[in-house]
Write a protein that holds these residues in place. Structure first.
Motif, short mmCIF file in Angstrom:
data_model
loop_
_atom_site.label_atom_id
_atom_site.label_comp_id
_atom_site.label_asym_id
_atom_site.label_seq_id
_atom_site.Cartn_x
_atom_site.Cartn_y
_atom_site.Cartn_z
N GLU A 135 46.34 31.28 42.75
CA GLU A 135 47.65 31.88 42.53
C GLU A 135 48.43 31.98 43.84
OE1 GLU A 135 49.03 36.19 41.69
OE2 GLU A 135 47.66 35.62 40.07
N ARG A 185 38.46 32.94 43.11
CA ARG A 185 39.13 31.67 42.90
C ARG A 185 40.53 31.84 42.34
NH1 ARG A 185 40.66 28.30 39.61
NH2 ARG A 185 40.09 29.65 37.87
N ARG A 186 40.67 32.70 41.37
CA ARG A 186 41.96 32.83 40.70
C ARG A 186 43.07 33.30 41.64
NH1 ARG A 186 42.77 36.84 36.12
NH2 ARG A 186 44.01 37.56 37.90
N ASP A 187 42.76 34.33 42.39
CA ASP A 187 43.77 34.82 43.33
C ASP A 187 44.09 33.79 44.40
OD1 ASP A 187 43.96 37.10 41.89
OD2 ASP A 187 43.11 38.44 43.41
#
Lengths: 347, 347
Positions: free
Chosen positions: B106, B101-103
């Motif tokens: 981002e 999710r984070r990547d």
DNA sequence: TTGTATGCGTTATCAG
DNA sequence: CTGATAACGCATACAA
């Protein structure tokens, strides 16, 4: 949408100073640097890439052309390169030549029109001359393609050594009649692999039999075709080195069709270690081709030269034997008997 | 490096007129249009994308974030989208969330910072709320992810129908004990596929046995794991619907290991039709997932809305059964005997 | 170490 | 239908 002026105002400095901070110039006192940084953070300032490019004549983006995106091969490559560039705040533009020279060339021109700062080329159909003259227009970095005069901009694989090792492994496992399915003759890497195969044979004092070498496309269909040809020629062998894993898949298909059992009747070593190699039955023993690492190294070199003025240098990567289950140890004395030739009779 | 001024001078017109020509404005006489065109050709003029973007507030580029580039899945997608945009003189910026999710998030922010005109999302880990609020910032187009309130910006696959058809096919081939390996429960598409499986069973008047359903990751390892679980549970079945082809590969690996023969002992239908499906042994019967076509359609929709103001519309794509050799016809009366359960004993 | 002024190549506004 | 001109947001001489 905060601009450099907003940041300057907020920090009580001039726009030029803000620019100096974002670009990491040394000649800014720590105090003002901090002020500016604080202002940037507060406003969520992100420099406008277009304005930067327009003003600096530098787009901060690298172009990459890949000969074909469709294969099972390039995902990890793009992933590695994209990640690497992002870390350095550079951008990546990708274009693909759909497996043919014209689209590749057009992709190159497209990226140049977009004013990329450099080009990473994973092409397959560009002539050496074209590449040499291209490299006079902008910095280019080649992955896996030998070009005379551009050696230093090259990240290559030791295809020769890889194929030699693959063949040598087969010899160690007792095989004496070893065939080779090579890629098309006009491909340098395909040639190197075939030469590596021959070298291993010579090293072991084994004869090189032209009947045991087929040159074909680097595709599954090519592998099948080669096997058909071997079969028609009455070729007889217990071991096989394929030019790449995709053609090995074709060999698998042919064997399944003909009732030839791998590795009992035929031992196979592939080349590339594509994703699916471990899922075929039996899992394919193959030479790992570290393409993603090479691409990453290439992007590193490109970044270093273009943005830091570092010197470029040729790099040669090695393959690594990945042992799985497509090779059987055989007693050398029985190599004369070959299941394959029997099967061949009814093709 | 001819600029608009050079062209203007050469053609004897003002830069503004040249701009009008390159942008295809109607209000230019044919005569001057020709003059300008000639000058552009003569000088090899290509508008500078950065300057255009700076001046027009439009980058002419779309961003695309792909959840992971590594799979065997996305090459054709990128190829299709890139080709489509190129035809319309638009550009593509790709970023990848490395399966998390984070990547992904981002990557989205990165592309927005680069001021893309719109976003094509092939993500897997973004919450509906995040996507809804994102769509208020810029036009987004979703491939294969259901989000309430964003239905019209969605290009989806009929996962339910596909799994139902896969299961139905197995039933038609005489299977009565049919298991299902589904993807993780938090994935909507995985759920839909499991539901489709159940529906087919219901339609045929067959019982739904919870013991015959395993939920796992959409990966080869997940398939192996699921088979181990079935085995430990003493599950008994002759047909299997897998959540996707990758997990089917895991099943293949497990079967090879356990001496279970496909399709003699176990018939399998996959889902996705990834490249390697036709090369496994036996070639995998599966539901074709037209991802590349969907991506192409998505880029079309995006282009049309962003640059031509055309309305967007939801599109639903269907799967198609690809018959290969992993399913055997069996006589319904013998379904009680199952090779699998015997094998299971010694796991 | 910092500020001022200019220009990058294009689009857009406004006149004519 | 066409031309002049002012932005767009930033980097970079040059000055201070």
């Amino acid at each position: 949408m905060a601009s450099i002026k907003d940041v300057a105002k907020q920090a009580g400095v001039s726009p030029a100073t803000v620019s100096r901070v974002t670009n990491g110039y040394a000649s800014v006192s720590q105090a003002t640097r901090d002020k500016v940084q604080a202002a940037m953070d507060a406003l969520g300032y992100v420099p406008d890439a277009s304005a930067q490019a327009l003003s600096s004549k530098r787009t901060n983006t690298l172009g990459m052309v890949v000969s074909q995106l469709d294969g099972p091969f390039y995902g990890p490559v793009l992933s590695a390169v994209a990640g690497n560039l992002r870390k350095r705040k550079k951008h990546l533009l990708i274009a693909c030549g759909h497996g043919n020279r014209r689209d590749e060339a057009e992709s190159i021109e497209y990226l140049i029109d977009r004013k990329v700062d450099g080009l990473i080329l994973l092409t397959e159909h560009q002539s050496s001359e074209a590449l040499v003259s291209l490299s006079e227009r902008l910095p280019i970095y080649l992955i896996n393609q030998e070009v005379e005069g551009l050696e230093h901009r090259n990240i290559v694989l030791d295809n020769f050594g890889g194929a030699r090792d693959a063949t040598r492994y087969l010899i160690e496992q007792g095989h004496r009649k070893i065939a080779c399915i090579g890629g098309q003759d006009f491909k340098l890497d395909a040639d190197a692999r075939v030469e590596g195969y021959k070298q291993a044979l010579r090293d072991a004092g084994l004869a090189i039999d032209p009947k045991l070498i087929q040159r074909t496309r680097f595709e599954a269909a090519g592998g099948q075709e080669a096997m058909r040809n071997f079969s028609m020629d009455g070729a007889c062998f217990s071991g096989l080195v394929t030019g790449n894993d995709e053609s090995a898949l074709g060999v698998y298909a042919w064997c399944a069709e003909q009732g030839v059992s791998i590795p009992k009747d035929l031992s196979i070593v592939g080349f590339d270690d594509i994703f699916m190699s471990r899922f075929v039955n039996p899992p394919l023993t193959t030479m790992h081709f570290p393409l993603a690492e090479m691409a990453k190294a290439c992007s590193e070199v490109a970044l270093n030269e273009i943005y830091d003025g570092a010197p470029v240098a040729r790099q040669v990567f090695s393959t690594r034997l990945v042992l799985r289950d497509s090779v059987a140890y055989i007693d050398s004395t029985q190599t004369e008997i070959n299941q394959l030739t029997e099967t061949k009779a009814n093709v």
